[in-house]
Write a protein that holds these residues in place. Structure first.
Motif, PDB file in Angstrom:
ATOM      1  N   TYR A 281       0.855  -1.241  -0.093  1.00  0.00           N
ATOM      2  CA  TYR A 281       0.069   0.171   0.029  1.00  0.00           C
ATOM      3  C   TYR A 281       0.768   1.218   0.068  1.00  0.00           C
ATOM      4  O   TYR A 281       1.976   1.106   0.453  1.00  0.00           O
TER       5      TYR A 281
ATOM      6  N   ASP B   3     -13.857  -3.777  -8.621  1.00  0.00           N
ATOM      7  CA  ASP B   3     -14.673  -3.574  -7.505  1.00  0.00           C
ATOM      8  C   ASP B   3     -15.963  -4.151  -7.371  1.00  0.00           C
ATOM      9  O   ASP B   3     -16.909  -3.786  -6.658  1.00  0.00           O
TER      10      ASP B   3
ATOM     11  N   ASP C 297      -6.424  -2.078  -3.704  1.00  0.00           N
ATOM     12  CA  ASP C 297      -7.616  -2.289  -2.667  1.00  0.00           C
ATOM     13  C   ASP C 297      -7.851  -3.760  -2.566  1.00  0.00           C
ATOM     14  O   ASP C 297      -6.888  -4.383  -2.849  1.00  0.00           O
TER      15      ASP C 297
END
Length: 378
Positions: free
Chosen positions: A222, A267, A249
Motif C-alpha cells: 500500500y 470493484d 484495494d
C-alpha cells in the motif's frame, strides 16, 4: 504421429494410429492433472504421449487448481468449514476434490498457503514444523526446522521455472523499519538461508497479496507499489516496480500473461487491467503501466445474451492469452472472460457454498508436465 524416436515410422503413418492418438489427446485434455499423473503409469506408450512434446503442442486447454473452504454439515456458505484442494478442467466440468490420505499428518497440521498445485502445511503443535505436499503426485516432504519460529510462511512455486522445478518457502522472522529479516527455504539446496530484505517501503504497508513468477516474489504494498524479491539469486536486493496506476484495494491482483506482468483491479462491478510495458528500447526509457482493458460486468455477454451476474471477483489471468481472465460470481460460478470481446468463453458451476481461497491455472503447454515432475523435489 508422436515422432520416430518414440514409435516405428510404419505406425506413425498409419491412419488408425493417428485416430487413436487424436482420441487420446481429446480425452487427456479433459482430465484433471492428477489423473494425467496416474495415467503415466498405465503403459510406456501412454507415458511417452503424456510426457512428450507432442501432447504439449496439441493441448490448448488448462487445468485449474482451486483451494476452497467447504462448510461442514449445517454450516452456512463461507462460515466455518474446512479448507480443501480441488481441481477442474478450465474449459468446464465438475469439481474433483483431492484425497489427501497419503499425507499422514493431515489431521494434525493445517494448510497455511497454497501455490500452483502445492500445499504448505504447518503443525498445530509446533509452529516451526512445516510440510509441503503435492496432491498431483501424492508426495510430501518435511522441511528442516528453521532456526527461528516461522512467521507468515509463504509458498512460492512456478512449475514453468525449470525441469524439475523448485519451490521456496519464505518466512518473515523479524520486522525492520523499511524491511524485514526473512528465512528462505529452497528445495534445490534443501536448506534455509537468512536474508535481510530492504523493501524500499514501510514494512507495515505490505499486503497479503503475492504473486510468484520466474524466481521473483511480487508483493503488493500500500498504497501503490509492487515489491520484487528475487528468491532464485542469493542475497539479491529487493526492487520496486513502477508505481501502480491506481491505489491497491481488496480486489487488486497481480499475474503474468504472455510473459508480461499484469495488474487487475476489480470493484465487483467493473474490472480494469494494466500491463507493465517494457518494450521501449529508447535510451533512458523506463517501464510503464499501460491500460489494456476496462469492462463492466453488465456489459458482458454469454451465449448471445447478457451474463446474469451483477458482481464478480477476479481470480486469475490466462497465461497465454492476454485478454482472457477468470472470474467468479457470488453464486459459485467460475468463468473465463474475453475482455476485448466482452464475452464469456466458458464457465462452470462450483456452488455458492464453496468459497475460493486460491485459484491458479496450469497451462498444458508450459507448466503442467513440470508440475507433475515436482515429485523429485518431495
Amino acid at each position: 504421429m508422436i515422432g520416430n524416436d518414440l514409435v516405428p515410422s510404419s505406425l506413425t503413418n498409419s491412419p488408425d494410429m493417428e485416430f487413436c492418438d487424436d482420441l487420446l489427446v481429446e480425452i487427456f485434455s479433459r482430465l484433471p492433472f492428477e489423473s494425467l499423473a496416474r495415467f503415466k503409469c498405465v503403459s510406456r506408450s501412454w507415458r511417452a504421449l503424456i510426457s512428450g512434446g507432442y501432447l504439449r503442442r496439441r493441448l490448448p486447454l488448462l487445468a485449474a487448481g482451486l483451494f476452497v473452504h467447504v462448510p461442514r454439515d449445517g454450516d452456512s456458505a463461507g462460515g466455518g468449514g474446512e479448507p480443501r484442494y480441488a481441481t477442474a478442467c478450465a474449459g468446464g466440468g465438475g469439481l474433483e476434490f483431492c484425497d489427501m490420505s497419503f499425507f499422514p499428518l493431515v489431521e494434525t497440521a493445517r494448510v497455511v498457503d497454497a501455490c500452483e498445485g502445492l500445499l504448505l502445511y504447518r503443525s498445530v503443535e509446533s509452529a516451526s514444523e512445516l510440510f509441503v505436499a503435492s496432491p498431483a503426485t501424492r508426495r510430501w516432504a518435511a522441511l528442516p526446522v528453521p532456526r527461528r519460529e516461522a512467521q507468515l510462511p509463504l509458498l512460492a512455486f512456478d512449475p514453468a521455472s525449470g525441469s524439475p522445478p523448485h519451490y521456496h518457502v519464505v518466512c518473515f522472522v523479524a520486522w525492520q523499519e523499511r524491511g524485514a529479516t526473512v528465512d528462505v527455504f529452497s528445495s534445490a539446496s534443501g536448506a534455509w538461508a537468512e536474508r535481510d530484505a530492504a523493501f524500499g517501503v514501510d514494512a507495515s504497508s505490505l499486503s497479503p497479496t503475492t504473486h510468484y513468477r520466474g524466481g521473483v516474489l511480487h508483493v503488493l504494498a500500500y498504497p501503490d507499489r509492487v515489491v520484487l524479491m528475487d528468491l532464485a539469486t542469493a542475497m539479491a536486493p529487493c526492487r520496486l516496480a513502477p508505481r501502480l496506476p491506481e491505489d491497491i484495494d481488496a480486489g487488486a491482483r497481480l499475474g503474468h500473461s504472455r510473459g508480461l506482468l499484469h495488474y487487475a483491479k476489480c470493484d465487483g462491478e467493473r474490472l480494469r487491467v494494466w500491463a507493465l510495458d517494457s518494450s521501449s528500447s529508447s535510451p533512458g526509457s523506463s517501464c510503464q503501466w499501460i491500460l489494456t482493458n476496462t469492462v463492466r460486468v453488465n456489459d458482458v455477454i454469454i451465449n448471445g445474451g447478457r451474463w446474469p451476474v451483477t458482481e464478480v471477483k477476479f481470480l486469475a489471468f490466462h497465461p497465454d492469452i492476454a485478454d482472457v481472465v477468470y472470474l467468479s460470481s457470488p453464486a459459485g460460478e467460475v468463468a473465463s472472460c474475453d475482455l476485448r470481446k466482452k464475452e464469456i468463453v466458458s464457465s462452470w458451476k462450483l456452488g455458492a457454498e464453496h468459497h475460493i481461497v486460491r485459484f491458479w491455472l496450469l497451462s498444458f503447454s508450459s507448466g503442467l508436465m513440470n508440475c507433475l515432475g515436482v515429485a523429485s523435489n518431495l
